[in-house]
Motif scaffolding. Structure first.
Motif, PDB file in Angstrom:
ATOM      1  N   GLY A 152      -0.792   1.856  -8.042  1.00  0.00           N
ATOM      2  CA  GLY A 152      -0.506   2.177  -6.646  1.00  0.00           C
ATOM      3  C   GLY A 152      -1.699   1.995  -5.732  1.00  0.00           C
ATOM      4  O   GLY A 152      -1.539   1.976  -4.504  1.00  0.00           O
ATOM      5  N   ASN A 153      -2.902   1.864  -6.301  1.00  0.00           N
ATOM      6  CA  ASN A 153      -4.108   1.656  -5.496  1.00  0.00           C
ATOM      7  C   ASN A 153      -4.425   0.187  -5.278  1.00  0.00           C
ATOM      8  O   ASN A 153      -5.417  -0.140  -4.613  1.00  0.00           O
ATOM      9  N   LEU A 154      -3.604  -0.699  -5.863  1.00  0.00           N
ATOM     10  CA  LEU A 154      -3.841  -2.131  -5.681  1.00  0.00           C
ATOM     11  C   LEU A 154      -3.580  -2.526  -4.235  1.00  0.00           C
ATOM     12  O   LEU A 154      -2.692  -1.971  -3.583  1.00  0.00           O
ATOM     13  N   PRO A 155      -4.363  -3.472  -3.697  1.00  0.00           N
ATOM     14  CA  PRO A 155      -4.115  -3.909  -2.315  1.00  0.00           C
ATOM     15  C   PRO A 155      -2.791  -4.636  -2.191  1.00  0.00           C
ATOM     16  O   PRO A 155      -2.338  -5.313  -3.114  1.00  0.00           O
ATOM     17  N   LEU A 156      -2.152  -4.485  -1.054  1.00  0.00           N
ATOM     18  CA  LEU A 156      -0.894  -5.143  -0.692  1.00  0.00           C
ATOM     19  C   LEU A 156       0.292  -4.630  -1.500  1.00  0.00           C
ATOM     20  O   LEU A 156       1.254  -4.104  -0.953  1.00  0.00           O
ATOM     21  N   VAL A 157       0.279  -4.804  -2.840  1.00  0.00           N
ATOM     22  CA  VAL A 157       1.451  -4.465  -3.647  1.00  0.00           C
ATOM     23  C   VAL A 157       1.425  -3.019  -4.130  1.00  0.00           C
ATOM     24  O   VAL A 157       2.435  -2.525  -4.654  1.00  0.00           O
ATOM     25  N   GLY A 158       0.316  -2.339  -4.001  1.00  0.00           N
ATOM     26  CA  GLY A 158       0.180  -0.990  -4.532  1.00  0.00           C
ATOM     27  C   GLY A 158       1.260  -0.021  -4.100  1.00  0.00           C
ATOM     28  O   GLY A 158       1.873   0.657  -4.935  1.00  0.00           O
ATOM     29  N   PRO A 159       1.556   0.059  -2.793  1.00  0.00           N
ATOM     30  CA  PRO A 159       2.584   1.019  -2.351  1.00  0.00           C
ATOM     31  C   PRO A 159       3.980   0.744  -2.910  1.00  0.00           C
ATOM     32  O   PRO A 159       4.836   1.625  -2.872  1.00  0.00           O
ATOM     33  N   PHE A 160       4.204  -0.458  -3.428  1.00  0.00           N
ATOM     34  CA  PHE A 160       5.537  -0.821  -3.908  1.00  0.00           C
ATOM     35  C   PHE A 160       5.705  -0.651  -5.411  1.00  0.00           C
ATOM     36  O   PHE A 160       6.839  -0.635  -5.906  1.00  0.00           O
ATOM     37  N   ILE A 161       4.598  -0.556  -6.167  1.00  0.00           N
ATOM     38  CA  ILE A 161       4.705  -0.499  -7.627  1.00  0.00           C
ATOM     39  C   ILE A 161       4.000   0.717  -8.220  1.00  0.00           C
ATOM     40  O   ILE A 161       3.822   0.787  -9.435  1.00  0.00           O
ATOM     41  N   GLY A 162       3.631   1.667  -7.389  1.00  0.00           N
ATOM     42  CA  GLY A 162       2.943   2.849  -7.893  1.00  0.00           C
ATOM     43  C   GLY A 162       3.930   3.929  -8.301  1.00  0.00           C
ATOM     44  O   GLY A 162       5.114   3.684  -8.576  1.00  0.00           O
TER      45      GLY A 162
END
Length: 305
Positions: A152-162
């Motif tokens: 979830g802390n990854l840039p761009l995709v974090g909010p979608f796969i956390g």
């Protein structure tokens, strides 16, 4: 002439059944008894659940097998609306749909490569997949929680796969289902003839085209069988969504039923609980009934070849 032929055919079938029973002996009797016991253990709780779903609470705790005086269809309405089973079923449908699709796409491609293309490390990768079958998911819950949290802390995709995302749960379902999928399909792909694929490549087809247009349709019985098993396994999964989904509006069906069960201990809404269980059972029962022949065909084809 027709009557004589019919009697002859009936006698032949009777003699064949008698001969099979004679060959099987005591083992055949024990097998039929075991199947009968297993059928009772599976069918009776399901029938009782269906019956209890249209009863009042007094009738549920009264005579267990009595028919309801009046079917209480409002139990389903209460489970659907007040307990939000409709929303949880939709969430489960989305997660299981994408999870099964991703599992079958990635798993079939991996199994095909491992089964048909020899390369250095092929056996090691295959054994790595198979070793996942022996690894209990309960041992991975804590590290899995932190892995998904860090995703979830990854840039761009974090909010979608956390955490608290259906996409994150779909990725976990895919990883969870891959070992059995690769194990089953790799064995199935090894049984398919190579001549058709080689002929297509001689005609100029690429490896990708050979896989999707030739080998995958030939493996349809195995694909259908393992797809149904993945749908059933992911639909009934409880531990993984319990750890990865804390927000109520993101819950899947198993979490919703567990919540009704907990609340029933205090509110005594057992009728809604059994109605929710019925709603959870019926889709999978329909799926298995519709695809029963394909499942059996896939399993027996892989075994016989």
């Amino acid at each position: 002439m027709t009557t004589t032929t019919t009697l002859t055919a009936a006698n032949s079938r009777r003699l064949a059944r008698r001969e099979r029973r004679r060959r099987l002996g005591p083992l055949g009797v024990l097998t039929h008894v075991a199947l009968l016991v297993w059928t009772v253990l599976v069918v009776v709780p399901i029938l009782w659940t269906f019956l209890a779903s249209v009863k009042s609470e007094d009738e549920i705790f009264g005579d267990a097998w009595s028919l309801p005086a009046t079917p209480h269809w409002d139990n389903f309405a209460r489970a659907w609306e007040q307990a939000h089973i409709g929303q949880y079923m939709l969430n489960s449908g989305v997660v299981v749909g994408f999870g099964t699709l991703g599992t079958m796409l990635v798993g079939s491609m991996a199994a095909y490569v491992l089964a048909r293309y020899p390369f250095r490390g092929n056996r090691a990768i295959y054994l790595l997949f198979v070793s996942g079958l022996a690894f209990p998911v309960y041992l991975a819950l804590t590290p899995l929680f932190f892995v998904v949290q860090n995703m979830g802390n990854l840039p761009l995709v974090g909010p979608f796969i956390g955490l608290n995302t259906h996409a994150g749960l779909v990725l976990v379902y895919i990883a969870y289902s891959l070992p059995f999928t690769v194990f089953f399909l790799s064995a199935f792909f090894r049984t398919l003839p190579t001549a058709v694929g080689e002929a297509a490549m001689v005609d100029g087809a690429s490896h990708t085209r050979v896989f999707f247009q030739i080998m995958l349709p030939m493996a349809r019985p195995g694909i259908v069988s393992i797809t149904i098993f993945n749908v059933l396994g992911q639909w009934n999964q409880y531990q993984l969504p319990l750890v990865l989904l804390q927000e109520r509006d993101k819950w899947v069906l198993t979490q919703g039923i567990a919540d009704i069960s907990t609340a029933a201990g205090y509110d005594q809404d057992w009728s809604a609980l059994f109605a929710a269980l019925t709603l959870a059972i019926l889709p999978m029962l329909v799926v298995y009934t519709v695809f029963q022949r394909q499942i059996q065909s896939g399993l027996t084809s892989g075994a016989l070849k």
